[in-house]
Design a protein around this motif. Sequence first.
Motif, PDB file in Angstrom:
ATOM      1  N   LEU A 275       0.799  -1.612  -0.110  1.00 38.37           N
ATOM      2  CA  LEU A 275      -0.257   0.514  -0.396  1.00 38.37           C
ATOM      3  C   LEU A 275       0.907   0.607  -0.089  1.00 38.37           C
ATOM      4  CD1 LEU A 275      -2.769   1.546   0.457  1.00 38.37           C
ATOM      5  CD2 LEU A 275      -2.099   0.922   2.792  1.00 38.37           C
ATOM      6  N   ILE A 336     -10.124   1.616   0.301  1.00 41.35           N
ATOM      7  CA  ILE A 336      -8.516   1.815  -0.876  1.00 41.35           C
ATOM      8  C   ILE A 336      -8.688   0.917  -1.843  1.00 41.35           C
ATOM      9  CG2 ILE A 336      -6.203   0.464  -0.295  1.00 41.35           C
ATOM     10  CD1 ILE A 336      -6.066   1.194   2.854  1.00 41.35           C
ATOM     11  N   ALA A 379      -4.233   4.873   4.265  1.00 41.48           N
ATOM     12  CA  ALA A 379      -3.326   3.884   4.983  1.00 41.48           C
ATOM     13  C   ALA A 379      -2.891   4.825   6.670  1.00 41.48           C
ATOM     14  CB  ALA A 379      -2.221   4.021   3.971  1.00 41.48           C
ATOM     15  N   THR A 437      -1.486  -3.588  -6.503  1.00 39.64           N
ATOM     16  CA  THR A 437      -2.160  -2.894  -4.649  1.00 39.64           C
ATOM     17  C   THR A 437      -3.390  -4.122  -4.435  1.00 39.64           C
ATOM     18  OG1 THR A 437      -0.098  -2.160  -4.866  1.00 39.64           O
ATOM     19  CG2 THR A 437      -2.135  -1.923  -3.093  1.00 39.64           C
ATOM     20  N   VAL A 441      -3.933  -6.300  -0.531  1.00 42.43           N
ATOM     21  CA  VAL A 441      -4.977  -5.505   0.255  1.00 42.43           C
ATOM     22  C   VAL A 441      -5.963  -6.212   0.203  1.00 42.43           C
ATOM     23  CG1 VAL A 441      -6.155  -3.459   1.251  1.00 42.43           C
ATOM     24  CG2 VAL A 441      -4.157  -3.614  -0.190  1.00 42.43           C
TER      25      VAL A 441
END
Length: 458
Positions: A275, A336, A379, A437, A441
């Motif tokens: 991240l 995210i 984040a 990513t 995640v």
Amino acid sequence: MPAGQAAAAGTTPGQIVARIERMPGNAMHVRARLLIGLATFFDGFDVIVIAATLPLLIAQWSLSPAQVAFLIGAPAFGQLLGTLLFPALAERIGRLRTIGWSAGIIGLMSIACGFSTSFEMFAALRIIQGLGLGGELPVAATYINEVTRAHGRGRFVLLYEVVFPIGLLVSNAVGAWLVPRFGWEIMYFIGGVPLVLLFILPRAVPESPRWLAERGRLAEADAALAVFEARAKGPLPPLDGERDYDALMQKHPRRSVKDLLGRAYRGRTLAVWMLWATCGFIQYGLSTWLPTIYKTVYHAPLQLALNLAAAASVLGVLGSLACAMLVDKVGRKPVINVSFLLCALSLGLAGVFHDSSLYVVATFCALAMGLLASGFITAYVYTPELYPTSIRATACGFGGAWLKLGAIVAPTFVAGTIGSGKIDHAFLALALVPLLTAVVVHRLGIETKGKVLEQLEA
């Protein structure tokens, strides 16, 4: 037991947690958010100030593409060291003193940059400034998370963290107005403001009660928490769950750095590192280059190039604000993942339509930066939630280190594609990073919304 009146001998770590969890936001939270937010604001301001000043620096010092890439990436070398050094220091001497020292370095080195007379001198000062830039953000995020209760923590933290993209926006907007009129130096003199925090921050805001309690300094934790409680409006509700928190905290062993890649935290850590690396790669690989790309590839006048870069920063702030409103409702992982997937799509479209007009490319880039900001700012609330107090700042620092590694690699990569005339390759390669990513995640990350920090320990 009345707020803040517990005798030191009767105060337990679980009681400190219970008192934090019953305490609504108050005037001391606001003061902490404003003062630490000032440091974070200028962290963002000084990180991106090179974008507004770079076109003039290139002309003044006749910089080659390789020198330009080094100038953009140089602070990241200092930031890489700072993001490991200052969080480790925060575990030993406290969160606030560490934030104060990092802010002082940011401000002092920014002023010194304004007096630079050569490329070499400027680059060296920016590397030193990077120590503070790298150290401030992870420790500040750790502190704000630790003094906030679980209910509404995402919104509270992100409304603080939004000052970072606001700093990016102000740097671009002020730079677009001031630099053509007064020269590049004025931006670095403005960036010296955080120096004042070195002297006032530890005196104006209490230390993290969670950190003090974890260090066994229960009397100081009690006193620090009492300062917050004294600013609460109305009577506080009775304490609830302190014995459960004590039992929970006794159940988990005290963690060390090696646990970041141990069985309990390995998946979380890999997700966090991906991240942060993505945020650094896109932020430094794109936003710092945007004015130069618009000016050199699309032949835009300097003022227009700066204005378009500032417009991208506006979307970054709007994306961050939207994220702050949603993160406690839908969760950290969905924000995210969706943000990064749409960021990848926008960058991909910029690559596909790279030979269209300047405004088409600028629109896709602006969308990408706004969407990146949503994931980036999340984040800062997500990472501290994943780790216990004993390694929280250090874990945030390691995440920040991957941010800086991305920042070191990305400018050189983009410089190479600009030099070869393959800007579409740059956009398409950048698009793959947030796409990957989002998958990592989704697979390895855990959801943290609404949970007390101590409940999230593995």
